[in-house]
Design an enzyme around this catalytic site. Sequence first.
Site, PDB file in Angstrom:
ATOM      1  N   PHE A 147     -10.617  -7.720  14.181  1.00 29.06           N
ATOM      2  CA  PHE A 147      -9.388  -7.825  13.293  1.00 29.06           C
ATOM      3  C   PHE A 147      -9.307  -6.836  12.409  1.00 29.06           C
ATOM      4  CE2 PHE A 147      -8.676 -10.490   9.509  1.00 29.06           C
ATOM      5  CZ  PHE A 147      -7.361 -10.406   9.687  1.00 29.06           C
ATOM      6  N   GLN A 148      -7.860  -6.706  12.612  1.00 26.88           N
ATOM      7  CA  GLN A 148      -7.489  -5.320  10.901  1.00 26.88           C
ATOM      8  C   GLN A 148      -8.283  -3.671  11.994  1.00 26.88           C
ATOM      9  OE1 GLN A 148      -8.158  -7.097   7.146  1.00 26.88           O
ATOM     10  NE2 GLN A 148      -5.873  -7.899   7.983  1.00 26.88           N
ATOM     11  N   GLU A 197       1.219  -1.142  -0.057  1.00 30.72           N
ATOM     12  CA  GLU A 197      -0.083   0.060  -0.039  1.00 30.72           C
ATOM     13  C   GLU A 197       0.408   1.633   0.008  1.00 30.72           C
ATOM     14  OE1 GLU A 197      -0.112  -2.664   2.039  1.00 30.72           O
ATOM     15  OE2 GLU A 197      -2.590  -3.093   2.072  1.00 30.72           O
ATOM     16  N   LYS A 200     -17.310  -0.788   7.055  1.00 28.80           N
ATOM     17  CA  LYS A 200     -18.026  -1.369   5.953  1.00 28.80           C
ATOM     18  C   LYS A 200     -18.932  -1.545   6.037  1.00 28.80           C
ATOM     19  CE  LYS A 200     -17.300  -6.572   4.395  1.00 28.80           C
ATOM     20  NZ  LYS A 200     -16.557  -7.451   4.457  1.00 28.80           N
ATOM     21  N   MET A 211      24.703   8.933   0.921  1.00 29.76           N
ATOM     22  CA  MET A 211      24.427  10.333   1.964  1.00 29.76           C
ATOM     23  C   MET A 211      24.573  10.113   3.389  1.00 29.76           C
ATOM     24  SD  MET A 211      23.856  13.370   1.756  1.00 29.76           S
ATOM     25  CE  MET A 211      22.826  14.070  -0.086  1.00 29.76           C
TER      26      MET A 211
END
Lengths: 165, 574
Positions: free
Chosen positions: B115-116, B53, B165, B482
């Site tokens: 969950f999640q 993502e 949802k 760097m």
Amino acid sequence: MRRIISILLENEPGALSRIVGLFSQRAFNIESLCVAETDEPSLSRITISTFGDDKVLEQITKQVNKLVDVIKVADLTERPHIEREIVLVKVLAMNNKTRTEVMRISDIFRGDIIDVGKQIYTVQLTGDEDKISSFISILSNETEIIEVVRSGTVGIARGEKALRA
Amino acid sequence: MTSERLSGAHLLTKALAELEVEYIFGYPGGSVLDIYDAIFQQDKVNHILVRHEQAATHMADGYTRATGKCGVVLATSGPGNTNCITGIANAYMDSIPMVVLAGQVASSLIGGDAFQETDIVGCSRPIVKHSFNCRDVNEIPNIIAKAFYLAETGRPGPVVVELPKDILNPDIKVPFVMNKEVKIRSYNPNVKGHSKQIKKAVEKIINAKRLVVYTGGGIILANAAEQLTALVERLNAPCTNTLMGLGGISGLHDNFIGMLGMHGTAEANKAMANADIILALGARFDDRVTNKVEKFCPNATIIHVDIDPTSISKTVNAHVPIVGLVDVVMDQINKELDNVDHQPSKDAFKEWWQEINQWRKLNSFSYEKSADVIKPQQVVEAVYKHTNGDAYVCSDVGQHQMFAAQYYPFKKPRQWINSGGLGTMGFGFPAAMGVKIAFPDSHVVCITGDGSIQMNIQEMSTCLQYNLPVVIVSLNNRSLGMVRQWQDMIYGGRHSSSYMESLPDFVKLAEAYGHVGMQVNHPDELDGAIKEAFAIKNRLVFVDVLVDENEHVYPMQVRFGAVDDMWLKKGVKV
């Protein structure tokens, strides 16, 4: 320097957390914070007591103003204004002498005893920050303070100036 | 408008289509499956499936920087959303419009450690312009319209929309109602500059002896490059760009004195330090520009034009603050210039230019080539040559980023795409993919390093799926260049964790993903290899260029010094 910032904002879930988050994220100070709905239920009014120099204050007001939920911001301390705070103090009042003394001090400060128990008095007092601080300090010379609850400062501009949507 | 009743997920896709969204960059998961089902059943909005993502956010970001259109990201609740955090922060720091559609567990489960479940609105609060907790299916289209409006107007930035949802449920259908004309009573960004301030600014400009026009990403975001060029030409003033502002004026323009700041040109930083008037347009006096703020241009009067009042006098005090859209304010300045009695003469800065031309002779981008080792600078020069200077150049973060900014003069705005504010390694490659989606016929190159590329290298798989033949040019110095440079200069050469030991075989890796891999390790092969890479039009080419590991980026501001206290090269200060 101590400043009182007044904020008018949308009464939306999460709006308060955006303000509080901004202060911690940008390392601004919060001495006290009061929030409640206004006469117009879709709006909330927040009063924040903070401190910082002019540069910091400029950033605070600009950053708060930038939040999408915020409608108006004012630094009350820039102009004549009124500040009030309410405090509830629970003290030990074991004997007549202490009880009399607590009542006398409360009278002088125009406080009210709002609860009485076998061994305790609870006093309510309103005033500005200084008055409340000195009240607590004087009271603590006379008896043992069990609990102090301060509301934090609310403020309003004097005269016709008003913070409205 | 229509009596058709739609589920929340279909309302969402319809709202996106109405707003002319062409692409969503995302990754499916439990809480957003209804949205994916709705996407499947329409053909206006295309979904690009990434492999992580974070890459979706950077792809959307790159797409936006190249096209100016707001990018859209879709991620599922929990890890899908938290993986977006870096990309959201990246867009926030560079003021890039983005709408992130964040799935959430059903409303009844929120707060119960389902969950999640993560509080994505809470997690992202300090790095978004605004966010919405959508709780009512009827509100979806209007919240989407508001999200785009907020993301794109004023100072642009990312907006997160949390979608639980239950409001996407296919069985709950409501009419589609969307007001495209968005009004938010608490949000009214300034457009025009205050006329008194414009007058004041013009008065300073026409009386200036040593004017510098200092511009940043605001010029790019406002599509104001042509106006800027016209203003600079009208005044015949020197113009410097920040890292974010490159392309605001052509890198080949006579009045362009190069990038300023930490790795800017000597002439740009010297001009700033010696200016009497600085006209700052859409730039924010970042610490990578100013060096020690207390020593920054003490004798200059600063006119600061910015859409965001918080940017003004935040680090450097502005003498003439102007809040407004930079393109509108430049129009106002031009009109005011028309009105003044004494038109500024083209020779007004004659002596000033003579001085600047002396600094130009310091030739601060000169470097020594070697017969045996490839210098990173010459790789960028070769890329410039074989793309005619017309490529979209997307960079990651580190030495290669600075070399790209220094040695690839950008002729146009939106051609240079890099993570300026947040400095996100792993940004360049997915950003390049987002650009390639928008401009399939243009050269799109990702200039990266062996460190950065490994932070989103999995997206080579996405490139195969959607046929995105970007050219990856990796300046491989077998170390975190760097970091190593700072360790060399400041930490007594102690290379603590700056090696990339056990690097993969990038050629084989590219091939394993179904692409073309090439490796170059000798200066004589460089030109041919870069030419060949850009000649391959229909396949992704990964060019692994082994460059000198000891090369440092110069010039470099001396730490805690003034804007023009610089190391010109090793041991040479100016």
